[in-house]
Scaffold this motif. Sequence first.
Motif, PDB file in Angstrom:
ATOM      1  N   ARG A  13     155.383 -35.212  33.179  1.00 44.13           N
ATOM      2  CA  ARG A  13     155.197 -36.003  32.053  1.00 44.13           C
ATOM      3  C   ARG A  13     155.400 -35.258  30.637  1.00 44.13           C
ATOM      4  O   ARG A  13     154.669 -35.297  29.676  1.00 44.13           O
ATOM      5  N   ASP A  14     156.319 -34.303  30.733  1.00 40.37           N
ATOM      6  CA  ASP A  14     156.354 -33.599  29.740  1.00 40.37           C
ATOM      7  C   ASP A  14     157.991 -33.565  29.298  1.00 40.37           C
ATOM      8  O   ASP A  14     158.489 -33.019  28.750  1.00 40.37           O
ATOM      9  N   TYR A  15     158.370 -34.977  28.914  1.00 40.43           N
ATOM     10  CA  TYR A  15     159.575 -35.121  28.344  1.00 40.43           C
ATOM     11  C   TYR A  15     159.508 -36.421  27.403  1.00 40.43           C
ATOM     12  O   TYR A  15     159.550 -37.626  27.578  1.00 40.43           O
ATOM     13  N   PRO A  16     158.718 -35.989  26.277  1.00 34.85           N
ATOM     14  CA  PRO A  16     158.312 -36.853  25.246  1.00 34.85           C
ATOM     15  C   PRO A  16     159.484 -37.422  24.387  1.00 34.85           C
ATOM     16  O   PRO A  16     159.213 -38.849  23.716  1.00 34.85           O
ATOM     17  N   ARG A  17     160.583 -37.228  24.213  1.00 37.65           N
ATOM     18  CA  ARG A  17     161.717 -37.555  23.720  1.00 37.65           C
ATOM     19  C   ARG A  17     163.017 -37.678  24.287  1.00 37.65           C
ATOM     20  O   ARG A  17     163.074 -36.585  24.864  1.00 37.65           O
ATOM     21  N   ILE A  18     163.726 -38.635  24.582  1.00 39.73           N
ATOM     22  CA  ILE A  18     165.303 -38.493  25.014  1.00 39.73           C
ATOM     23  C   ILE A  18     166.034 -37.325  24.190  1.00 39.73           C
ATOM     24  O   ILE A  18     166.486 -37.858  23.099  1.00 39.73           O
ATOM     25  N   LYS A  19     166.411 -36.383  24.699  1.00 41.38           N
ATOM     26  CA  LYS A  19     167.477 -35.449  23.851  1.00 41.38           C
ATOM     27  C   LYS A  19     167.938 -34.329  24.950  1.00 41.38           C
ATOM     28  O   LYS A  19     167.658 -34.365  26.062  1.00 41.38           O
ATOM     29  N   GLY A  20     169.007 -33.856  24.314  1.00 42.15           N
ATOM     30  CA  GLY A  20     169.824 -32.990  25.134  1.00 42.15           C
ATOM     31  C   GLY A  20     170.772 -33.677  26.222  1.00 42.15           C
ATOM     32  O   GLY A  20     171.464 -32.776  26.990  1.00 42.15           O
ATOM     33  N   LEU A  21     170.662 -34.936  26.323  1.00 39.95           N
ATOM     34  CA  LEU A  21     171.727 -35.591  27.261  1.00 39.95           C
ATOM     35  C   LEU A  21     173.364 -35.455  26.897  1.00 39.95           C
ATOM     36  O   LEU A  21     173.891 -35.647  27.597  1.00 39.95           O
ATOM     37  N   HIS A  22     173.561 -35.350  25.461  1.00 46.52           N
ATOM     38  CA  HIS A  22     174.926 -35.330  25.147  1.00 46.52           C
ATOM     39  C   HIS A  22     175.605 -34.137  25.867  1.00 46.52           C
ATOM     40  O   HIS A  22     177.066 -34.037  26.050  1.00 46.52           O
ATOM     41  N   TYR A  23     174.875 -33.295  26.232  1.00 49.79           N
ATOM     42  CA  TYR A  23     175.741 -32.277  26.949  1.00 49.79           C
ATOM     43  C   TYR A  23     176.091 -32.493  28.394  1.00 49.79           C
ATOM     44  O   TYR A  23     177.049 -31.871  29.089  1.00 49.79           O
ATOM     45  N   PHE A  24     175.728 -33.839  29.053  1.00 47.67           N
ATOM     46  CA  PHE A  24     176.389 -34.267  30.247  1.00 47.67           C
ATOM     47  C   PHE A  24     176.995 -35.473  29.959  1.00 47.67           C
ATOM     48  O   PHE A  24     176.605 -36.673  30.282  1.00 47.67           O
ATOM     49  N   SER A  25     178.116 -35.150  29.561  1.00 49.99           N
ATOM     50  CA  SER A  25     178.990 -36.247  28.913  1.00 49.99           C
ATOM     51  C   SER A  25     179.358 -37.445  30.071  1.00 49.99           C
ATOM     52  O   SER A  25     180.061 -38.415  29.789  1.00 49.99           O
ATOM     53  N   ASN A  26     179.352 -37.046  31.237  1.00 52.02           N
ATOM     54  CA  ASN A  26     179.922 -37.668  32.550  1.00 52.02           C
ATOM     55  C   ASN A  26     178.884 -38.420  33.260  1.00 52.02           C
ATOM     56  O   ASN A  26     178.970 -38.965  34.292  1.00 52.02           O
ATOM     57  N   LEU A  27     177.649 -38.630  32.723  1.00 48.29           N
ATOM     58  CA  LEU A  27     176.516 -39.217  33.265  1.00 48.29           C
ATOM     59  C   LEU A  27     176.855 -40.637  33.556  1.00 48.29           C
ATOM     60  O   LEU A  27     177.486 -41.214  32.817  1.00 48.29           O
ATOM     61  N   ARG A  28     176.588 -40.917  34.782  1.00 50.55           N
ATOM     62  CA  ARG A  28     176.682 -42.278  35.432  1.00 50.55           C
ATOM     63  C   ARG A  28     175.355 -43.133  35.601  1.00 50.55           C
ATOM     64  O   ARG A  28     175.221 -44.077  35.550  1.00 50.55           O
ATOM     65  N   VAL A  29     174.382 -42.316  36.147  1.00 51.49           N
ATOM     66  CA  VAL A  29     173.068 -42.741  36.502  1.00 51.49           C
ATOM     67  C   VAL A  29     171.834 -41.934  35.475  1.00 51.49           C
ATOM     68  O   VAL A  29     171.821 -40.637  35.415  1.00 51.49           O
ATOM     69  N   LEU A  30     171.135 -42.456  34.842  1.00 57.86           N
ATOM     70  CA  LEU A  30     169.908 -41.868  34.326  1.00 57.86           C
ATOM     71  C   LEU A  30     168.628 -42.557  34.477  1.00 57.86           C
ATOM     72  O   LEU A  30     168.590 -43.916  34.099  1.00 57.86           O
ATOM     73  N   SER A  31     167.723 -41.802  34.972  1.00 57.16           N
ATOM     74  CA  SER A  31     166.428 -42.423  35.123  1.00 57.16           C
ATOM     75  C   SER A  31     165.467 -41.594  34.517  1.00 57.16           C
ATOM     76  O   SER A  31     165.229 -40.258  34.593  1.00 57.16           O
ATOM     77  N   ILE A  32     164.676 -42.175  33.700  1.00 55.55           N
ATOM     78  CA  ILE A  32     163.638 -41.603  32.846  1.00 55.55           C
ATOM     79  C   ILE A  32     162.154 -42.646  33.174  1.00 55.55           C
ATOM     80  O   ILE A  32     162.309 -43.325  32.524  1.00 55.55           O
ATOM     81  N   ILE A  33     161.338 -42.035  33.992  1.00 56.89           N
ATOM     82  CA  ILE A  33     160.359 -42.710  34.455  1.00 56.89           C
ATOM     83  C   ILE A  33     159.076 -42.200  34.195  1.00 56.89           C
ATOM     84  O   ILE A  33     158.951 -40.913  34.476  1.00 56.89           O
ATOM     85  N   GLN A  34     158.185 -43.050  33.641  1.00 57.83           N
ATOM     86  CA  GLN A  34     156.731 -42.649  33.351  1.00 57.83           C
ATOM     87  C   GLN A  34     156.700 -41.308  32.605  1.00 57.83           C
ATOM     88  O   GLN A  34     156.007 -40.241  32.943  1.00 57.83           O
ATOM     89  N   GLN A  35     157.235 -41.439  31.445  1.00 60.71           N
ATOM     90  CA  GLN A  35     157.355 -40.415  30.397  1.00 60.71           C
ATOM     91  C   GLN A  35     156.452 -40.941  29.203  1.00 60.71           C
ATOM     92  O   GLN A  35     156.150 -42.078  29.209  1.00 60.71           O
TER      93      GLN A  35
END
Length: 101
Positions: free
Chosen positions: A38-60
């Motif tokens: 539970r230490d991911y309070p904001r969605i950030k830094g994902l632009h470095y992963f330009s080919n993401l196909r699946v993203l799961s952010i649960i219980q944050q």
Amino acid sequence: MGFDDPVLAKLCSANGISKDAYTKKGDVIEKIEMFLVRDYPRIKGLHYFSNLRVLSIIQQEITMIEGLESLVHVEKLWLCENKIKKIQGLTNLTNLRELYL
């Protein structure tokens, strides 16, 4: 913002992504998960992963959908058990096929 950002470092650590992989091979990573830490309070830094196909952010502690603009390849998105109150920020996800809120 880089790997020295503690929030981004936790995201990478939770996915077994080393500093080397993050800085040199971020564009080959297709799946990122963040749950049970539970230490991911904001969605950030994902632009470095330009080919993401699946993203799961649960219980944050996330309250808004943001930082996904560059993730044009995402097909599956899980944003479950967060504190999101408004669906927004998904316009650029033109390949999105499955959305779980």
